[in-house]
Design a protein around this motif. Structure first.
Motif, PDB file in Angstrom:
ATOM      1  N   ASP A 140       0.824  -1.215   0.000  1.00  0.00           N
ATOM      2  CA  ASP A 140       0.000   0.000   0.000  1.00  0.00           C
ATOM      3  C   ASP A 140       0.852   1.256   0.000  1.00  0.00           C
ATOM      4  O   ASP A 140       1.875   1.335   0.692  1.00  0.00           O
ATOM      5  N   ILE A 141       0.403   2.256  -0.765  1.00  0.00           N
ATOM      6  CA  ILE A 141       1.028   3.578  -0.757  1.00  0.00           C
ATOM      7  C   ILE A 141      -0.069   4.624  -0.585  1.00  0.00           C
ATOM      8  O   ILE A 141      -1.240   4.368  -0.850  1.00  0.00           O
ATOM      9  N   PHE A 142       0.314   5.823  -0.105  1.00  0.00           N
ATOM     10  CA  PHE A 142      -0.664   6.900   0.045  1.00  0.00           C
ATOM     11  C   PHE A 142       0.007   8.244  -0.131  1.00  0.00           C
ATOM     12  O   PHE A 142       1.222   8.375  -0.067  1.00  0.00           O
ATOM     13  N   TRP A 143      -0.820   9.271  -0.374  1.00  0.00           N
ATOM     14  CA  TRP A 143      -0.342  10.643  -0.429  1.00  0.00           C
ATOM     15  C   TRP A 143      -1.508  11.569  -0.086  1.00  0.00           C
ATOM     16  O   TRP A 143      -2.674  11.232  -0.273  1.00  0.00           O
ATOM     17  N   LEU A 144      -1.171  12.726   0.455  1.00  0.00           N
ATOM     18  CA  LEU A 144      -2.173  13.697   0.858  1.00  0.00           C
ATOM     19  C   LEU A 144      -2.612  14.500  -0.360  1.00  0.00           C
ATOM     20  O   LEU A 144      -1.776  15.067  -1.070  1.00  0.00           O
ATOM     21  N   HIS A 185     -12.109  21.021   7.705  1.00  0.00           N
ATOM     22  CA  HIS A 185     -10.649  21.009   7.922  1.00  0.00           C
ATOM     23  C   HIS A 185     -10.112  19.583   8.063  1.00  0.00           C
ATOM     24  O   HIS A 185      -9.125  19.349   8.765  1.00  0.00           O
ATOM     25  N   ALA A 186     -10.759  18.631   7.406  1.00  0.00           N
ATOM     26  CA  ALA A 186     -10.273  17.245   7.414  1.00  0.00           C
ATOM     27  C   ALA A 186      -9.159  17.074   6.385  1.00  0.00           C
ATOM     28  O   ALA A 186      -9.086  17.811   5.389  1.00  0.00           O
ATOM     29  N   LEU A 187      -8.294  16.090   6.627  1.00  0.00           N
ATOM     30  CA  LEU A 187      -7.310  15.687   5.626  1.00  0.00           C
ATOM     31  C   LEU A 187      -7.952  14.654   4.703  1.00  0.00           C
ATOM     32  O   LEU A 187      -8.699  13.783   5.157  1.00  0.00           O
ATOM     33  N   ARG A 188      -7.634  14.747   3.400  1.00  0.00           N
ATOM     34  CA  ARG A 188      -8.087  13.727   2.455  1.00  0.00           C
ATOM     35  C   ARG A 188      -6.858  13.109   1.800  1.00  0.00           C
ATOM     36  O   ARG A 188      -6.019  13.817   1.252  1.00  0.00           O
ATOM     37  N   THR A 189      -6.735  11.794   1.896  1.00  0.00           N
ATOM     38  CA  THR A 189      -5.609  11.095   1.294  1.00  0.00           C
ATOM     39  C   THR A 189      -6.100  10.199   0.163  1.00  0.00           C
ATOM     40  O   THR A 189      -7.272   9.819   0.103  1.00  0.00           O
ATOM     41  N   ALA A 190      -5.183   9.865  -0.733  1.00  0.00           N
ATOM     42  CA  ALA A 190      -5.428   8.867  -1.768  1.00  0.00           C
ATOM     43  C   ALA A 190      -4.577   7.652  -1.443  1.00  0.00           C
ATOM     44  O   ALA A 190      -3.424   7.792  -1.016  1.00  0.00           O
ATOM     45  N   GLU A 191      -5.150   6.472  -1.621  1.00  0.00           N
ATOM     46  CA  GLU A 191      -4.439   5.240  -1.271  1.00  0.00           C
ATOM     47  C   GLU A 191      -4.656   4.196  -2.361  1.00  0.00           C
ATOM     48  O   GLU A 191      -5.770   4.005  -2.844  1.00  0.00           O
ATOM     49  N   THR A 192      -3.568   3.528  -2.739  1.00  0.00           N
ATOM     50  CA  THR A 192      -3.659   2.484  -3.752  1.00  0.00           C
ATOM     51  C   THR A 192      -2.568   1.450  -3.488  1.00  0.00           C
ATOM     52  O   THR A 192      -1.798   1.565  -2.534  1.00  0.00           O
ATOM     53  N   ALA A 198       0.032  -1.545  -5.814  1.00  0.00           N
ATOM     54  CA  ALA A 198       0.413  -2.170  -7.079  1.00  0.00           C
ATOM     55  C   ALA A 198      -0.231  -3.533  -7.243  1.00  0.00           C
ATOM     56  O   ALA A 198      -0.329  -4.054  -8.357  1.00  0.00           O
ATOM     57  N   LEU A 199      -0.698  -4.112  -6.149  1.00  0.00           N
ATOM     58  CA  LEU A 199      -1.345  -5.424  -6.209  1.00  0.00           C
ATOM     59  C   LEU A 199      -2.764  -5.327  -6.760  1.00  0.00           C
ATOM     60  O   LEU A 199      -3.315  -6.326  -7.223  1.00  0.00           O
ATOM     61  N   GLU A 200      -3.360  -4.125  -6.683  1.00  0.00           N
ATOM     62  CA  GLU A 200      -4.690  -3.863  -7.256  1.00  0.00           C
ATOM     63  C   GLU A 200      -4.654  -2.490  -7.912  1.00  0.00           C
ATOM     64  O   GLU A 200      -5.230  -1.527  -7.411  1.00  0.00           O
ATOM     65  N   PRO A 201      -3.972  -2.380  -9.059  1.00  0.00           N
ATOM     66  CA  PRO A 201      -3.726  -1.070  -9.667  1.00  0.00           C
ATOM     67  C   PRO A 201      -4.976  -0.324 -10.109  1.00  0.00           C
ATOM     68  O   PRO A 201      -4.922   0.892 -10.319  1.00  0.00           O
ATOM     69  N   ASP A 202      -6.093  -1.014 -10.255  1.00  0.00           N
ATOM     70  CA  ASP A 202      -7.330  -0.358 -10.684  1.00  0.00           C
ATOM     71  C   ASP A 202      -8.142   0.179  -9.504  1.00  0.00           C
ATOM     72  O   ASP A 202      -9.217   0.748  -9.701  1.00  0.00           O
ATOM     73  N   VAL A 203      -7.641  -0.016  -8.298  1.00  0.00           N
ATOM     74  CA  VAL A 203      -8.370   0.419  -7.102  1.00  0.00           C
ATOM     75  C   VAL A 203      -7.707   1.667  -6.514  1.00  0.00           C
ATOM     76  O   VAL A 203      -6.502   1.705  -6.309  1.00  0.00           O
ATOM     77  N   LEU A 204      -8.525   2.683  -6.277  1.00  0.00           N
ATOM     78  CA  LEU A 204      -8.059   3.905  -5.626  1.00  0.00           C
ATOM     79  C   LEU A 204      -9.097   4.318  -4.594  1.00  0.00           C
ATOM     80  O   LEU A 204     -10.291   4.389  -4.897  1.00  0.00           O
ATOM     81  N   ASP A 205      -8.647   4.557  -3.373  1.00  0.00           N
ATOM     82  CA  ASP A 205      -9.541   4.969  -2.284  1.00  0.00           C
ATOM     83  C   ASP A 205      -9.150   6.348  -1.772  1.00  0.00           C
ATOM     84  O   ASP A 205      -7.978   6.736  -1.821  1.00  0.00           O
ATOM     85  N   ASN A 206     -10.137   7.068  -1.273  1.00  0.00           N
ATOM     86  CA  ASN A 206      -9.893   8.283  -0.503  1.00  0.00           C
ATOM     87  C   ASN A 206     -10.193   7.979   0.955  1.00  0.00           C
ATOM     88  O   ASN A 206     -11.186   7.320   1.273  1.00  0.00           O
ATOM     89  N   LYS A 207      -9.318   8.467   1.854  1.00  0.00           N
ATOM     90  CA  LYS A 207      -9.566   8.364   3.291  1.00  0.00           C
ATOM     91  C   LYS A 207      -9.569   9.768   3.875  1.00  0.00           C
ATOM     92  O   LYS A 207      -8.828  10.642   3.413  1.00  0.00           O
ATOM     93  N   TYR A 208     -10.400   9.963   4.894  1.00  0.00           N
ATOM     94  CA  TYR A 208     -10.568  11.272   5.507  1.00  0.00           C
ATOM     95  C   TYR A 208     -10.215  11.174   6.990  1.00  0.00           C
ATOM     96  O   TYR A 208     -10.691  10.272   7.688  1.00  0.00           O
TER      97      TYR A 208
END
Length: 255
Positions: A189-193, A209-216, A218-228
């Motif tokens: 898993d990798i992530f970035w703000l 004023h929440a942080l929103r990150t993106a997470e994906t 390489a094992l599931e390259p078609d999947v992208l999630d946002n976390k708050y």
């Protein structure tokens, strides 16, 4: 009580923490300016070998964006695999040493349609500058009868080439990528703000004023999630952007 849950399901929270032996509080190392804490540079997994000193870490995770307070449980509901989902995220008073670092044990339980589907023990620690690192997990996927059918994704930093990753910076930087974990072919898993001052609404309330990150991964390259993430609480929502439609939103905090 969440309306669609069977009576007694949330009693699992008590069972989750039962038997947790209180540990002697580990004092934080003296805090230094964040620039003195070396964070790993994102790059190819084969060359990813973070440098860290176990003496710089504590299991007492107080980062305001991801606080791990023993005895508190975050209750989230939503949808996963087309089924109603309930997730219980519970920091415990237990600790575990991994790669020489004493980490906080967090128990995570995922129920689908009221049936326990996945149980996970996660291991986090905070460095002297307030950055939260992730040192491993023991996870088990269960069938409808409670039998373990897979432990895929489990890893411990320092074992079989697995490496720890950064889970939350003390001062989150927009766009900077981090590996949360590295165990080739199993945990990548990798992530970035991607956003600051984001407004997010969940059953527990509306937060600005929440942080929103993106997470994906390489094992599931078609999947992208946002976390708050919200200060003083931690993660309040996880929403799929691409891939299967999945969501978890914070409903309740049990202390």
């Amino acid at each position: 009580m969440i309306a669609w849950l069977k009576p007694g399901v949330l009693l699992a929270v008590t069972a989750l923490l039962a038997g947790a032996t209180p540990t002697t509080s580990t004092a934080y190392p003296e805090h230094h300016h964040p620039s003195t804490c070396k964070l790993p540079v994102f790059g190819a997994g084969s060359r990813y070998h973070p440098e860290f000193d176990p003496a710089d870490f504590s299991p007492n995770v107080t980062n305001p964006w991801f606080p791990l307070k023993p005895g508190r449980t975050l209750v989230s509901t939503g949808v996963k695999d087309g089924e109603k989902a309930l997730d219980l995220f519970a920091p415990t008073s237990r600790t575990r040493v991994i790669a020489g670092v004493r980490t906080r044990v967090v128990e995570d339980r995922l129920y689908l349609n009221n049936v326990l589907h996945e149980r996970t023990s996660d291991y986090y620690a905070q460095d002297r500058c307030g950055n939260v690192w992730y040192f491993g997990e023991d996870t088990a996927e269960l069938d409808a009868h409670g039998r373990v059918i897979s432990r895929e994704g489990s890893f411990h930093a320092g074992v079989n080439g697995a490496q720890p990753g950064v889970f939350m910076q003390a001062r989150p930087q927009l766009g900077r990528k981090f590996r949360q974990e590295w165990y080739a072919g199993h945990a990548e898993d990798i992530f970035w703000l991607v956003g600051r001052n984001t407004t997010v609404t969940v059953p527990l309330g509306t937060f600005r004023h929440a942080l929103r990150t993106a997470e994906t991964t390489a094992l599931e390259p078609d999947v992208l999630d946002n976390k708050y993430y919200v200060k003083g609480i931690g993660q309040v929502a996880e929403l799929s952007v691409t891939g299967p439609a999945e969501s978890l939103r914070l409903v309740e905090i049990i202390s």
